[in-house]
Design a protein around this motif. Structure first.
Motif, PDB file in Angstrom:
ATOM      1  N   GLU A 148     -16.571  29.246  -8.152  1.00 12.60           N
ATOM      2  CA  GLU A 148     -15.186  28.821  -8.485  1.00 12.60           C
ATOM      3  C   GLU A 148     -14.495  30.135  -9.130  1.00 12.60           C
ATOM      4  O   GLU A 148     -13.209  30.408  -8.607  1.00 12.60           O
ATOM      5  N   GLN A 149     -15.135  30.868  -9.860  1.00  9.88           N
ATOM      6  CA  GLN A 149     -14.205  31.989 -10.527  1.00  9.88           C
ATOM      7  C   GLN A 149     -13.741  33.073  -9.496  1.00  9.88           C
ATOM      8  O   GLN A 149     -12.965  33.523  -9.332  1.00  9.88           O
ATOM      9  N   LEU A 150     -14.769  33.243  -8.266  1.00 11.74           N
ATOM     10  CA  LEU A 150     -14.515  34.318  -7.348  1.00 11.74           C
ATOM     11  C   LEU A 150     -13.540  33.749  -6.324  1.00 11.74           C
ATOM     12  O   LEU A 150     -13.055  34.562  -5.278  1.00 11.74           O
ATOM     13  N   GLY A 151     -13.492  32.541  -6.285  1.00 16.09           N
ATOM     14  CA  GLY A 151     -12.463  32.008  -5.327  1.00 16.09           C
ATOM     15  C   GLY A 151     -13.202  31.832  -3.781  1.00 16.09           C
ATOM     16  O   GLY A 151     -12.508  32.052  -2.982  1.00 16.09           O
ATOM     17  N   MET A 152     -14.412  31.357  -3.918  1.00 16.46           N
ATOM     18  CA  MET A 152     -15.163  31.461  -2.581  1.00 16.46           C
ATOM     19  C   MET A 152     -16.154  30.304  -2.607  1.00 16.46           C
ATOM     20  O   MET A 152     -16.407  29.657  -3.702  1.00 16.46           O
ATOM     21  N   SER A 153     -16.818  30.280  -1.216  1.00 12.57           N
ATOM     22  CA  SER A 153     -17.985  29.461  -1.264  1.00 12.57           C
ATOM     23  C   SER A 153     -19.330  29.777  -2.192  1.00 12.57           C
ATOM     24  O   SER A 153     -19.306  30.951  -2.441  1.00 12.57           O
ATOM     25  N   VAL A 154     -20.380  28.825  -2.605  1.00 10.32           N
ATOM     26  CA  VAL A 154     -21.575  29.343  -2.950  1.00 10.32           C
ATOM     27  C   VAL A 154     -22.143  30.234  -2.215  1.00 10.32           C
ATOM     28  O   VAL A 154     -22.713  31.188  -2.604  1.00 10.32           O
ATOM     29  N   GLU A 155     -22.289  30.105  -0.786  1.00  9.18           N
ATOM     30  CA  GLU A 155     -22.823  30.775   0.306  1.00  9.18           C
ATOM     31  C   GLU A 155     -22.308  32.326   0.094  1.00  9.18           C
ATOM     32  O   GLU A 155     -22.881  33.389  -0.119  1.00  9.18           O
ATOM     33  N   ASP A 156     -20.849  32.380   0.091  1.00  5.02           N
ATOM     34  CA  ASP A 156     -20.445  33.604   0.097  1.00  5.02           C
ATOM     35  C   ASP A 156     -20.324  34.462  -1.171  1.00  5.02           C
ATOM     36  O   ASP A 156     -20.788  35.593  -1.340  1.00  5.02           O
ATOM     37  N   LEU A 164     -11.201  43.420 -11.636  1.00  2.43           N
ATOM     38  CA  LEU A 164     -12.527  43.072 -11.160  1.00  2.43           C
ATOM     39  C   LEU A 164     -13.196  44.192 -10.671  1.00  2.43           C
ATOM     40  O   LEU A 164     -14.507  44.342 -10.969  1.00  2.43           O
ATOM     41  N   ALA A 165     -12.848  45.387 -10.209  1.00  2.00           N
ATOM     42  CA  ALA A 165     -13.147  46.469  -9.915  1.00  2.00           C
ATOM     43  C   ALA A 165     -14.109  46.993 -11.000  1.00  2.00           C
ATOM     44  O   ALA A 165     -15.272  47.439 -11.149  1.00  2.00           O
ATOM     45  N   ALA A 199      -9.947  36.981  -6.192  1.00  2.00           N
ATOM     46  CA  ALA A 199      -9.966  36.610  -7.627  1.00  2.00           C
ATOM     47  C   ALA A 199     -10.742  37.371  -8.661  1.00  2.00           C
ATOM     48  O   ALA A 199     -11.717  38.106  -8.133  1.00  2.00           O
ATOM     49  N   SER A 200     -10.587  37.232  -9.890  1.00  2.00           N
ATOM     50  CA  SER A 200     -11.371  38.025 -10.774  1.00  2.00           C
ATOM     51  C   SER A 200     -12.366  37.029 -11.367  1.00  2.00           C
ATOM     52  O   SER A 200     -12.255  35.997 -10.868  1.00  2.00           O
ATOM     53  N   MET A 201     -13.204  37.241 -12.392  1.00  3.14           N
ATOM     54  CA  MET A 201     -14.091  36.666 -13.035  1.00  3.14           C
ATOM     55  C   MET A 201     -13.934  36.707 -14.531  1.00  3.14           C
ATOM     56  O   MET A 201     -13.661  37.966 -15.002  1.00  3.14           O
ATOM     57  N   ARG A 202     -14.539  35.845 -15.392  1.00  8.34           N
ATOM     58  CA  ARG A 202     -14.433  36.038 -16.616  1.00  8.34           C
ATOM     59  C   ARG A 202     -15.678  37.122 -17.194  1.00  8.34           C
ATOM     60  O   ARG A 202     -16.663  37.269 -16.220  1.00  8.34           O
ATOM     61  N   VAL A 203     -15.534  37.578 -18.397  1.00 10.44           N
ATOM     62  CA  VAL A 203     -16.401  38.571 -18.621  1.00 10.44           C
ATOM     63  C   VAL A 203     -17.847  37.649 -19.086  1.00 10.44           C
ATOM     64  O   VAL A 203     -18.835  38.297 -18.706  1.00 10.44           O
ATOM     65  N   ALA A 206     -19.435  37.471 -15.517  1.00 14.44           N
ATOM     66  CA  ALA A 206     -20.160  39.089 -15.216  1.00 14.44           C
ATOM     67  C   ALA A 206     -21.368  39.105 -15.996  1.00 14.44           C
ATOM     68  O   ALA A 206     -22.334  39.587 -15.354  1.00 14.44           O
ATOM     69  N   ALA A 207     -21.639  38.615 -17.047  1.00 14.11           N
ATOM     70  CA  ALA A 207     -22.766  38.768 -17.826  1.00 14.11           C
ATOM     71  C   ALA A 207     -23.920  37.975 -17.098  1.00 14.11           C
ATOM     72  O   ALA A 207     -25.019  38.472 -17.035  1.00 14.11           O
ATOM     73  N   VAL A 208     -23.641  36.956 -16.498  1.00 11.32           N
ATOM     74  CA  VAL A 208     -24.600  36.199 -15.836  1.00 11.32           C
ATOM     75  C   VAL A 208     -25.051  37.020 -14.602  1.00 11.32           C
ATOM     76  O   VAL A 208     -26.094  37.103 -14.192  1.00 11.32           O
ATOM     77  N   VAL A 209     -23.885  37.429 -13.922  1.00 12.58           N
ATOM     78  CA  VAL A 209     -24.314  38.022 -12.782  1.00 12.58           C
ATOM     79  C   VAL A 209     -25.152  39.410 -12.954  1.00 12.58           C
ATOM     80  O   VAL A 209     -26.014  39.818 -12.255  1.00 12.58           O
ATOM     81  N   SER A 210     -24.702  40.022 -14.096  1.00 14.84           N
ATOM     82  CA  SER A 210     -25.737  40.956 -14.495  1.00 14.84           C
ATOM     83  C   SER A 210     -27.162  40.836 -14.738  1.00 14.84           C
ATOM     84  O   SER A 210     -28.040  41.556 -14.336  1.00 14.84           O
ATOM     85  N   GLY A 211     -27.486  39.467 -15.124  1.00 15.31           N
ATOM     86  CA  GLY A 211     -28.699  39.041 -15.231  1.00 15.31           C
ATOM     87  C   GLY A 211     -29.203  38.998 -13.764  1.00 15.31           C
ATOM     88  O   GLY A 211     -30.624  39.363 -13.674  1.00 15.31           O
ATOM     89  N   VAL A 212     -28.760  38.674 -12.873  1.00 16.04           N
ATOM     90  CA  VAL A 212     -29.145  38.404 -11.367  1.00 16.04           C
ATOM     91  C   VAL A 212     -29.723  39.884 -11.081  1.00 16.04           C
ATOM     92  O   VAL A 212     -30.574  40.001 -10.357  1.00 16.04           O
ATOM     93  N   VAL A 213     -28.688  40.771 -11.145  1.00 18.65           N
ATOM     94  CA  VAL A 213     -29.068  42.118 -10.724  1.00 18.65           C
ATOM     95  C   VAL A 213     -30.098  42.898 -11.494  1.00 18.65           C
ATOM     96  O   VAL A 213     -30.950  43.208 -10.781  1.00 18.65           O
TER      97      VAL A 213
END
Length: 902
Positions: free
Chosen positions: A29-37, A104-105, A164-168, A171-178
């Motif tokens: 939702e924050q990235l403005g796209m589907s779950v798959e994308d 976002l970059a 779109a951008s996303m909240r910080v 980004a913290a959660v996504v960093s956990g995936v990485v």
């Protein structure tokens, strides 16, 4: 490049099979796209995490390739993770990402630059491509190679470009995936399995083929690590717990929660001890997980001992209700010593689930950081609080919690410092859409309002944001859409009782220590004559030891048939002894197999002398409880160990009855009124509890003499009287003549709360950069999750005349010997750690190098922080205790570690 593609493939699989559906939707939702994308995009980001290795600094570790400038004098030799951060901020802008200072970059560059667990401070110059040589990244061929790697990743992974951008916080959660994907793809066995497929040339077709192999290998890699989603059977409370009828509290929550909860929310439950809060928490957590889209569970307890006790209960529930076995981890500082695998295997086999293909334990997930990634975790609250302290990999812990429902037990036991950290944690959990269940036997209303407000956040429209939690009862709040509901439950007569309060005044000795024995001998005489079991709870470890010795002397003068069995329990035993004693206490005073009123292991007459550790989550029962004065909520908690198991009522001694009816009686040892009025207290008590809370408790108890305390009717009012909040009241009649003690209490509370605010990471609405999560980084081995409660583990060794260090006794086993490569086995390390003892850091603050273990033991990660207390054995067999400054440390098998002044 192959490692980057491996990591991208693993990240894609982690997104698909591990990240909770609710978290997936939130990120998308924050990235403005589907779950798959969104999954494809996160995998692409993961595939760029090591692009910073294409720099002179990193490549110089082997050799600088021909055609590439060494650039040895350029820049500051950045580490590759920071180089990734520096380069990607501008490189991603070139792909069409929104750019700028808060873009976002920049945020994606930050999260990828933090893949080793530490985020780097944002620097404006990272957005200046022409400054690359000055930043130590190298230009020319170096830049061409980085751009080629980026182009290859885009071509192979085909990521969408976010608009779109996303909240910080996102980004913290996504960093956990990485981070997780990088760890998995960096394992030596996995890399070896992939070497044969590494192409000789980095052309597009070869790399495409390699990535296809990565995608084929990733599912087994993720599966074998134990990563998965918790999948529980749906059902009613009665179906989940068929062995008993739900009580009024359990039925109320089970009947109403599904109607009012429409998203992630906070459930607060307040009820007497022994009222099935654990069962209703597990049921509610499962229901909330279904609603919020979480797929895991973390149960947080106040102590290691209570976490160890809870592990078996949670595993039993999972074995009965899980559609598939889920890896369960135990998380606390000593968890690696516990036989977790054997415990889980026993539980599952008892449930009829066996076979090598059933996965409930993962060796890969041993250790606190990885253990939190398990679909189910049972551990201390400290492990969750580490996610809001500036420790390395705090974002990974946050990611691990983001897909779970969190249960936090014994909330009333938290100090102001811990409560402030808990508020920060709740604010982050609310932001991450994590459902939370808070349990308490005695929860002050002011505390409940603070915790609810923290979870809901500063912008919520839910009304009211300060719900009342009825006692006994529950309250539920939710931010989106706004919900605030509560319900008080009426307990049946069988769960209502009046607690008789006896207040016994005791004197102090010449050193200011409490003189308990005159009161204890009077109260315990009927037990000696006619049998029964009692608990004596003292304020400090030293006082439990002295009281135990005094009772032992008293017992020795009784007729042999009247001598009670004495048991001592506190925190300063070696780990193996404390575990044995705790098991003994549970066997003797626990519920046991007493459905017919007969407890085969319950002693005819026994006295447990203990510190406050028995007041939390230990399901034990005594005919009489005698306790030092303490805050009123803790006294009520201790009273919960009084005649707790109703099935034992038919076999209780006659002296606990009045007119043929059971008379539950709590005896509280306090100071004579003249001493209270003069402000004279035992020297240790005000160091443990604020004087204001002791005075309030003293006066509340004296007011209840004759009337008793009606449970549950009087509990909430008394708890709130004893905890008026942190604002200075205009007038408190309970503190007449002692207003200065309340000023002191509030001042100390402010110090603790401010200390927690300074040490913790900012709340999510106050953070604009991931770098804030790593500011003032501290080592998680020494970070404080409890105020002024730094604990150090000491190892008592008996040094024989020939210089040998022995464990346990002068004739015990020597310290284990490592193999020729200097490695110890897990069992060898466990043997040493099981002889270690926690002590307050203040007792050993001046310990120098002579108190450290010698090599090779001091060189091992598990043993390096131990302080060595040498008990020297003379040639004639005499044992000399250790001494540190003016303090003596003497290990006694029966008493534990005794400290005294030389």
């Amino acid at each position: 490049m192959c490692h980057l593609l491996d990591t991208a493939a693993v990240a894609r699989m982690v997104w698909r099979d591990v990240v909770a559906p609710g978290t997936q939707r939130w990120v998308a939702e924050q990235l403005g796209m589907s779950v798959e994308d969104a999954g494809r995009l996160v995998a692409f980001w993961a595939g760029l995490h090591d692009v910073g290795k294409l720099t002179p600094t990193f490549q110089r570790q082997v050799a600088i390739p021909d055609g590439y400038a060494d650039a040895a004098s350029d820049g500051d030799g950045r580490a590759h993770d920071q180089a990734t951060h520096v380069w990607l901020a501008s490189a991603l802008a070139g792909l069409g990402y929104p750019s700028g200072r808060r873009s976002l970059a920049r945020l994606v560059a930050e999260l990828l630059g933090g893949h080793h667990g530490r985020f780097h401070r944002f620097e404006p110059r990272v957005l200046m491509p022409d400054a690359l040589p000055l930043q130590g990244l190298g230009d020319g061929a170096w830049e061409q190679q980085r751009q080629a790697a980026l182009a290859a990743a885009v071509s192979i992974l085909r990521p969408p470009v976010p608009a779109a951008s996303m909240r910080v916080s996102c980004a913290a959660v996504v960093s956990g995936v990485v981070i997780l994907a990088d760890w998995l793809a960096s394992g030596t066995p996995y890399i070896k399995s992939r070497l044969a497929e590494v192409p000789q040339r980095g052309d597009g077709a070869s790399l495409e083929s390699f990535f296809a192999g990565s995608c084929a290998a990733a599912p087994e890699l993720v599966r074998s690590s134990g990563l998965s989603r918790l999948n529980l059977q749906a059902g009613s409370f009665a179906e989940e717990f068929p062995d008993f009828e739900p009580n009024a509290l359990q039925a109320s929550i089970a009947d109403r929660l599904g109607d009012i909860a429409t998203g992630p929310g906070l459930l607060m439950v307040a009820a007497p001890t022994g009222f099935g809060k654990t069962e209703i928490a597990l049921h509610a957590a499962r229901r909330l997980s279904e609603i919020a889209g979480t797929s895991g569970l973390y149960v947080a307890l106040p102590t290691m001992a209570t976490a160890d006790q809870m592990l078996r209960r949670v595993a039993t529930y999972l074995a009965r209700r899980g559609r598939d076995p889920a890896v369960t981890s135990l998380l606390h500082g000593m968890a690696w010593l516990m036989p977790v695998e054997a415990t889980l295997a026993e539980v599952y086999q008892k449930a009829g689930i066996s076979g090598d293909d059933q996965r409930w334990f993962s060796e890969w997930m041993r250790g606190a950081k990885r253990a939190m990634l398990a679909p189910v975790g049972v551990g201390t609250i400290d492990q969750a609080l580490l996610s809001v302290l500036p420790t390395r990999h705090n974002a990974l812990r946050m990611f691990a919690l983001s897909g779970k429902t969190v249960i936090i037990d014994e909330v009333h036991a938290f100090s102001p410092y811990m409560r402030e950290l808990l508020k920060t944690l709740l604010r982050w959990l609310g932001e991450l859409r994590v459902p939370v269940v808070l349990l308490s036997a005695t929860l002050p209303q002011g505390v409940a309002r603070e915790l609810a407000a923290a979870y809901l956040g500063p912008t919520t429209t839910a009304a009211p944001t300060d719900p009342v939690v009825p006692y006994p009862g529950w309250a539920y709040v939710q931010a989106e859409p706004p919900v605030a509901e509560s319900a008080r439950v009426t307990l049946p007569q069988t769960h209502r009782r009046t607690l008789t309060v006896s207040v016994q005044a005791i004197d102090r000795d010449s050193g200011g220590a409490p003189e308990r024995m005159p009161a204890l001998t009077t109260e315990l005489e009927p037990l000696a004559e006619r049998g029964g079991c009692a608990a004596v709870i003292c304020t400090t470890v030293a006082e439990t030891q002295r009281t135990y010795q005094a009772l032992r002397q008293w017992s020795a003068h009784l007729p042999e048939s009247q001598q009670p069995e004495l048991v001592l329990l506190h925190s300063r035993f070696p780990a193996y002894r404390r575990e044995d004693i705790t098991a003994q206490v549970m066997r003797k005073f626990g519920k046991g197999d007493a459905d017919d009123g007969v407890h085969p292991d319950r002693p005819a007459r026994a006295i447990l002398v203990a510190s406050a550790i028995i007041e939390q989550s230990l399901d034990v029962d005594f005919d009489l409880v005698i306790t030092d004065l303490a805050p009123i909520e803790l006294l009520l908690q201790r009273a919960g160990r009084l005649q707790r198991h109703r099935q034992l009522d038919t076999s209780r001694p006659d002296w606990v009855c009045t007119a043929g009816t059971l008379d539950p009686r709590l005896v509280v040892l306090t100071m004579p009124e003249r001493d209270v009025e003069a402000g004279r207290w035992p020297v240790t008590w005000p160091y443990i509890y604020p004087k204001a809370t002791l005075i309030r408790a003293h006066r509340i108890l004296n007011d209840r003499i004759g009337d008793g305390i009606r449970i549950p009717d009087d509990v909430q009012r008394l708890v709130d009287l004893g905890n008026p909040g942190d604002a200075l009241p205009a007038h408190d009649p309970l503190l007449d003549g002692f207003d200065d003690t309340e000023v002191e209490r509030i001042a100390n509370t402010m110090v603790e709360r401010q200390s927690a605010e300074v040490r913790s990471i900012p709340e999510p609405h106050r953070i604009s950069s991931l770098g804030k999560l790593s500011e003032h980084e501290v080592d998680e081995e020494i970070v404080a999750t409890r105020f002024n409660a730094d604990s150090v583990r000491v190892l008592v060794c008996f040094e024989t005349p020939d210089g040998q260090l022995r464990l346990g006794s002068p004739t015990g086993d020597g310290l284990p010997t490592p193999d020729p490569d200097g490695h110890f086995t897990r069992q060898q390390l466990a043997t040493v750690m099981n002889h270690s003892i926690p002590v307050p850091g203040s007792l050993v603050r001046d310990a120098g190098e002579e108190y450290t273990l010698p090599s090779p033991w001091a060189d091992n990660w598990a043993l390096a922080r131990l302080l060595l207390m040498r008990h020297r054995v003379t040639t004639n067999g005499e044992v000399l205790p250790a001494q540190l400054g003016q303090r003596v440390f003497d290990l006694d098998h029966e008493l534990g570690l005794v400290t005294s002044t030389a």
